[in-house]
Design an enzyme around this catalytic site. Structure first.
Site: not given
Length: 157
Positions: A96, A35, A107, A94
């Site tokens: 995934h 990630e 999240d 971010h």
């Protein structure tokens, strides 16, 4: 460039090409890819919010296949530095490892908590999750307040 309308339809959120280009090399396409993430910075022009910069990831951030934890000291320094350039912190992004990304319970909770505990004049913080598909399908874009959130959908130019 991609454009989104806020839920009220009164504001436009624009993701600059530079921001989309910043996301592209961090997509978790390979099974070993970790990630990645960072912060989002914008300029306000009337009813237009133009996201002009995305930062991160940094070598000092904690990263694994299903985890991204930014270095908070570096985050704060970045916010101060970019604010001097006229850019305002707007939220985080971010990755995934899923084609069409969706926020996890962690999240959602972290965005609500961050919004509630931060000093700001914003109606919400922006969260973008970058999936393995290219935009627009591979982007989850939402505004998070202290207790609620609203996903934004791209609009054609």
């Amino acid at each position: 460039m991609m454009k989104y309308l806020a839920a009220s339809g009164e504001q436009e959120l624009i993701l600059a090409t530079a921001v989309l280009d910043h996301f592209a090399p961090h997509r978790q396409i390979g099974w070993r890819d970790r990630e990645a993430g960072g912060q989002l910075f914008a300029r306000f022009e009337g009813q237009r919010i133009i996201v002009e910069a995305a930062t991160g990831p940094r070598a000092i951030d904690r990263r694994s296949r299903f985890l991204f934890i930014p270095n908070k000291w570096a985050d704060r320094a970045e916010i101060r530095r970019l604010h001097k350039q006229g850019l305002h912190y707007l939220g985080d992004w971010h990755t995934h490892p899923e084609r069409v990304p969706t926020p996890s319970p962690v999240d959602r909770a972290s965005m609500h908590d961050m919004f509630a505990k931060s000093r700001h004049d914003l109606a919400g913080f922006l969260m973008i999750i970058v999936g393995t598909e290219p935009p627009p399908d591979g982007l989850f874009v939402a505004i998070f307040g202290a207790e609620s959130w609203a996903q934004l959908r791209p609009v054609a130019e």
